[in-house]
Design a protein around this motif. Structure first.
Motif, PDB file in Angstrom:
ATOM      1  N   VAL A 215      40.135  31.174  49.354  1.00  0.00           N
ATOM      2  CA  VAL A 215      39.545  32.300  48.641  1.00  0.00           C
ATOM      3  C   VAL A 215      39.073  33.297  49.693  1.00  0.00           C
ATOM      4  O   VAL A 215      38.239  32.968  50.545  1.00  0.00           O
ATOM      5  CB  VAL A 215      38.362  31.852  47.764  1.00  0.00           C
ATOM      6  N   PHE A 216      39.599  34.528  49.631  1.00  0.00           N
ATOM      7  CA  PHE A 216      39.308  35.489  50.692  1.00  0.00           C
ATOM      8  C   PHE A 216      39.525  36.917  50.204  1.00  0.00           C
ATOM      9  O   PHE A 216      40.154  37.142  49.162  1.00  0.00           O
ATOM     10  CB  PHE A 216      40.190  35.226  51.920  1.00  0.00           C
ATOM     11  N   PHE A 226      40.576  43.850  48.800  1.00  0.00           N
ATOM     12  CA  PHE A 226      41.562  43.265  47.893  1.00  0.00           C
ATOM     13  C   PHE A 226      41.279  41.765  47.769  1.00  0.00           C
ATOM     14  O   PHE A 226      41.628  40.983  48.661  1.00  0.00           O
ATOM     15  CB  PHE A 226      42.977  43.481  48.425  1.00  0.00           C
ATOM     16  N   PRO A 227      40.644  41.319  46.669  1.00  0.00           N
ATOM     17  CA  PRO A 227      40.331  39.889  46.497  1.00  0.00           C
ATOM     18  C   PRO A 227      41.607  39.062  46.328  1.00  0.00           C
ATOM     19  O   PRO A 227      42.544  39.466  45.613  1.00  0.00           O
ATOM     20  CB  PRO A 227      39.474  39.859  45.234  1.00  0.00           C
ATOM     21  N   ASN A 228      41.642  37.906  46.983  1.00  0.00           N
ATOM     22  CA  ASN A 228      42.792  37.019  46.934  1.00  0.00           C
ATOM     23  C   ASN A 228      42.345  35.579  46.716  1.00  0.00           C
ATOM     24  O   ASN A 228      41.250  35.181  47.126  1.00  0.00           O
ATOM     25  CB  ASN A 228      43.588  37.078  48.242  1.00  0.00           C
ATOM     26  N   HIS A 229      43.236  34.803  46.094  1.00  0.00           N
ATOM     27  CA  HIS A 229      42.991  33.380  45.897  1.00  0.00           C
ATOM     28  C   HIS A 229      44.336  32.675  45.982  1.00  0.00           C
ATOM     29  O   HIS A 229      45.223  32.909  45.166  1.00  0.00           O
ATOM     30  CB  HIS A 229      42.339  33.144  44.530  1.00  0.00           C
ATOM     31  N   TRP A 247      45.146  37.007  41.548  1.00  0.00           N
ATOM     32  CA  TRP A 247      44.425  38.260  41.776  1.00  0.00           C
ATOM     33  C   TRP A 247      42.928  37.957  41.779  1.00  0.00           C
ATOM     34  O   TRP A 247      42.269  37.997  40.745  1.00  0.00           O
ATOM     35  CB  TRP A 247      44.751  39.280  40.695  1.00  0.00           C
ATOM     36  N   GLY A 248      42.395  37.610  42.919  1.00  0.00           N
ATOM     37  CA  GLY A 248      40.974  37.289  43.013  1.00  0.00           C
ATOM     38  C   GLY A 248      40.703  35.864  42.580  1.00  0.00           C
ATOM     39  O   GLY A 248      41.572  35.178  42.017  1.00  0.00           O
ATOM     40  N   GLU A 249      39.486  35.388  42.826  1.00  0.00           N
ATOM     41  CA  GLU A 249      39.159  34.001  42.553  1.00  0.00           C
ATOM     42  C   GLU A 249      39.342  33.667  41.073  1.00  0.00           C
ATOM     43  O   GLU A 249      38.733  34.289  40.198  1.00  0.00           O
ATOM     44  CB  GLU A 249      37.715  33.708  42.973  1.00  0.00           C
TER      45      GLU A 249
END
Length: 308
Positions: A215-216, A226-229, A247-249
């Motif tokens: 998760v970053f 840009f949230p990533n999971h 797309w994000g947590e």
């Protein structure tokens, strides 16, 4: 997509003297994707898991996947209220972008239902490609021709759709495979190089194992976040990684992805594939330069390795 026997799918059959049923079925599909993309969609376990189910009512569980000559793939076909169908594939020939041959054994409740030899021939260009699949089938329990026609017909329709929304990035990195793998699957080093030029990563948590996650946030040169999971589903040391991009947590799925690592004259060929969740997302990503940005990421990996 149409299901079952398409106009360019053909079959012939003849019973033998002992009641076994033999048939030769041929399927052909044209695909609006480059030949290397179609080959990867056909062979990469992460991609096969996306298109293998012939319909939404069928779930495919992969127990084993080793797409190498001599390797095998074992999966269970699950339909609610029915016994699981076990499919075991053994890879006999793999000629990239040209041909694959595998044997296939289908069983249910421990009883073999059919055996088949499956030959796939590939051709095409950087714009379009084609696959012709010939199935030499022996039905041992009941006549399996109709099931094979429906299953392969629907599966190849799915394959075409997957290939047409798959992005493929490749780079030969001048470093041995263990070194490249180590830079990718180290929680301390992965965030240091991941992302296009000018981007940085801010990690919340990272666990690079099958069943683990990363998760970053990716932070652009202008400060945009840009949230990533990433959810890791398959980790085969120094061979491949399979993961899902969100797309994000715990957000909506963005793509199913894989990375493979191959020795190439002392260097390492890295292949990064992504099957986008929808064709529209794939087109949007291409439009904003995702291919170029992805290649920048692999370039950063090489610079990171060679600078150490």
């Amino acid at each position: 997509m149409t299901k079952g026997l398409a106009p360019n799918d053909t079959t012939s059959a003849a019973p033998d003297g002992e009641g076994h049923r033999f048939a030769t079925l041929t399927f052909e599909r044209g695909v609006a994707a480059p030949l290397p993309v179609l080959w990867q969609a056909w062979t990469a376990p992460a991609a096969r898991a996306v298109w293998a189910a012939p319909s939404p009512t069928v779930a495919i569980e992969f127990l084993e996947a080793d797409t190498r000559v001599g390797g095998r793939e074992i999966s269970l076909c699950k339909v609610k209220g029915q016994p699981d169908i076990r499919c075991e594939i053994g890879w006999l020939v793999l000629q990239p972008d040209r041909c694959s041959v595998n044997h296939e054994v289908i069983s249910a409740d421990g009883v073999i239902q059919s055996v088949a030899l499956v030959t796939a021939h590939f051709s095409g260009t950087t714009e379009r490609s084609r696959v012709v699949v010939t199935v030499q089938l022996s039905s041992l329990a009941t006549d399996m021709k109709a099931g094979y026609r429906e299953g392969f017909g629907a599966g190849l329709d799915n394959l075409a759709g997957v290939a047409e929304r798959t992005m493929l990035l490749q780079r030969v990195i001048k470093a041995p495979r263990p070194v490249v793998w180590g830079a990718w699957m180290n929680p301390d080093t992965l965030p240091q190089w991941w992302g296009p030029d000018g981007f940085s990563c801010r990690t919340q948590r990272i666990d690079l194992r099958a069943g683990g996650e990363w998760v970053f946030d990716m932070i652009g040169p202008d400060g945009t976040v840009f949230p990533n999971h990433h959810l890791y589903t398959d980790v085969q040391p120094e061979e491949r990684i399979g993961y899902t991009l969100l797309w994000g947590e715990n957000g909506p799925k963005h793509a199913d992805a894989w990375v493979s690592f191959e020795d190439q004259d002392g260097s390492t060929k890295v292949t990064l594939g992504m099957v986008f969740a929808a064709a529209a997302e794939f087109q949007t990503a291409k439009g904003f330069g995702a291919v170029e940005l992805g290649l920048q990421t692999l370039g950063k990996l090489e610079r990171f390795i060679t600078s150490r």
